[in-house]
Design an enzyme around this catalytic site. Structure first.
Site, short mmCIF file in Angstrom:
data_model
loop_
_atom_site.label_atom_id
_atom_site.label_comp_id
_atom_site.label_asym_id
_atom_site.label_seq_id
_atom_site.Cartn_x
_atom_site.Cartn_y
_atom_site.Cartn_z
N GLN A 131 0.81 -1.21 0.00
CA GLN A 131 0.00 0.00 0.00
C GLN A 131 0.84 1.27 0.00
O GLN A 131 0.39 2.30 -0.47
CB GLN A 131 -0.87 0.05 1.27
CG GLN A 131 -1.97 -0.96 1.32
CD GLN A 131 -2.61 -1.01 2.70
OE1 GLN A 131 -2.80 -2.07 3.25
NE2 GLN A 131 -2.96 0.13 3.29
N CYS A 137 -6.10 -0.56 1.66
CA CYS A 137 -6.24 -2.01 1.90
C CYS A 137 -7.51 -2.56 1.25
O CYS A 137 -7.50 -3.64 0.65
CB CYS A 137 -6.25 -2.30 3.39
SG CYS A 137 -7.64 -1.55 4.27
N HIS A 276 -9.24 -3.20 8.96
CA HIS A 276 -8.30 -3.52 7.90
C HIS A 276 -8.84 -4.70 7.10
O HIS A 276 -9.74 -5.41 7.57
CB HIS A 276 -6.95 -3.87 8.57
CG HIS A 276 -5.83 -4.10 7.61
ND1 HIS A 276 -5.48 -3.19 6.64
CD2 HIS A 276 -4.98 -5.15 7.47
CE1 HIS A 276 -4.45 -3.68 5.96
NE2 HIS A 276 -4.14 -4.86 6.42
N ASN A 296 -1.61 -10.11 3.04
CA ASN A 296 -1.77 -8.71 3.43
C ASN A 296 -1.26 -7.83 2.28
O ASN A 296 -0.78 -8.35 1.27
CB ASN A 296 -0.99 -8.46 4.73
CG ASN A 296 -1.45 -7.19 5.45
OD1 ASN A 296 -2.24 -6.41 4.93
ND2 ASN A 296 -0.95 -7.00 6.66
#
Ligand SMILES: *[C@@H]1O[C@H](CO)[C@@H](O)[C@H](O)[C@H]1NC(C)=O
Ligand SMILES: *[C@@H]1O[C@H](CO)[C@@H](O)[C@H](O)[C@H]1NC(C)=O
Length: 329
Positions: A131, A137, A276, A296
């Protein structure tokens, strides 16, 4: 009083500075992640980094003694204060009036599914994104889920444009680096008749003007499926039989930002403070603990090359099944 504080602080700084090993490590850290600070900020950042380093070392000593099932480590964010990190790196918005997706109906019995699943190994998952200092996200997660379903349908892995979704979906309420909605993003891609490829519309980690080009569309989306809120059994069937699933989690704990390896188990995690998003790409069992494997979007310095093993079947820990969905193409 202030003077005393200042003296204490300065002494502490000179103590830290006088440790040559630590000083070298700090230099290495900055080199590794190409950080450049002026003298004042350098001192400020080093103190934060020192704190985080001690925190991870204490945790890892406890983990080695069997008190934790996971380790922590420094990553490219380790010179940020936790408050600062939380403010910049999350960015999930939750709809007050969600657009309902198609309810997920399990079509395979739990017992007929494999015990271990890893969609990355099966070609469904693109490389780990980063990111940068941007709360995007939500876009990484939606795009990741679509990449998986596109691969399932087309047998072709196409990396899709996160930046396109960020820049062009402001009309549905998304705000780029300031956050966005999962449900509205699927709707946007459907109504937009597709999303561009990453290659044609690369990621810049900032808000830009929409430059969608319908000649470079990489995938389309017809709608999305909702996993029943909090139902880890349904999530298991979806991940075991359909592909990667976009999920939202409570990532407010400092332990999460410094996660390195093993099965993350954080009793302070809630199932409701979702901040998140991740992409669940599989599941399994590690040293006797059931986990969800998740990708992630904090680069590869975080976690296991950008991935985490989240606790599974532990009362929906961190809300892993609280807001789970995948698109259909
Ligand atoms: C999943 O598969 C990828 C690609 O083969 C591999 O690198 C990774 O270690 C696997 N993860 C787990 C938890 O097995
Ligand atoms: C792409 O956009 C052009 C110009 O707006 C339009 O004429 C054309 O029909 C579009 N093509 C597709 C495949 O949607």
């Amino acid at each position: 009083m202030q003077l005393i504080l200042l003296t204490v602080l300065l002494c502490w700084i000179c103590q830290v500075t006088s440790d040559p090993t630590t000083k070298t490590e700090w230099q290495l850290f900055k080199q590794q992640y190409t950080k450049h600070y002026d003298t004042t900020e350098d001192e400020y950042r080093r103190i934060i980094w020192e704190d985080n380093k001690r925190y991870t070392e204490k945790h890892n000593a406890e983990a080695a003694a069997g008190l934790h099932t996971y380790t922590m480590g420094l990553n490219s964010y380790s010179d940020m204060k936790h408050e600062e990190f939380v403010k910049i790196m999350m960015g999930l918005k939750i709809s007050a009036n969600p657009i309902p997706g198609k309810p997920f109906v399990p079509t395979v019995e739990v017992g007929r599914l494999p015990d271990t699943m890893n969609w990355t190994a099966l070609g469904y998952v693109t490389e780990v994104g980063n990111q940068g200092q941007c709360g995007s996200c939500w876009a990484f997660s939606v795009i990741g889920a679509l990449e998986g379903q596109w691969f399932r349908a087309q047998k072709k892995l196409v990396r899709l444009s996160v930046q396109d979704l960020m820049d062009c979906s402001t009309s549905v309420g998304n705000e780029g680096c300031e956050g966005g909605f999962i449900d509205k993003s699927y709707k946007f891609i459907r109504d937009n008749h597709g999303i561009d490829t990453w290659k044609s519309y690369p990621y810049d980690a900032k808000n830009e003007k929409c430059r969608f080009n319908n000649d470079t569309i990489g995938a389309t989306c017809r709608g999305y499926t909702d996993i029943k809120k909090g139902n880890e059994d349904d999530l298991y069937v979806a991940v075991g039989s359909i592909g990667p699933v976009a999920v939202a989690i409570d990532a407010y704990q400092e332990s999460f930002s410094m996660y390195k390896s093993g099965v993350y188990d954080e009793p302070k995690c809630t199932t409701t403070r979702l901040s998140h998003t991740l992409l669940v790409t599989g599941y399994g069992k590690y040293k006797g603990k059931e986990y969800w494997l998740a990708k992630n979007s904090w680069g590869t310095s975080w976690g296991m090359n950008g991935y985490i093993m989240m606790s599974r079947n532990k009362n929906n820990q961190c809300g892993i099944a609280s807001l789970a969905s995948y698109p259909f193409v």
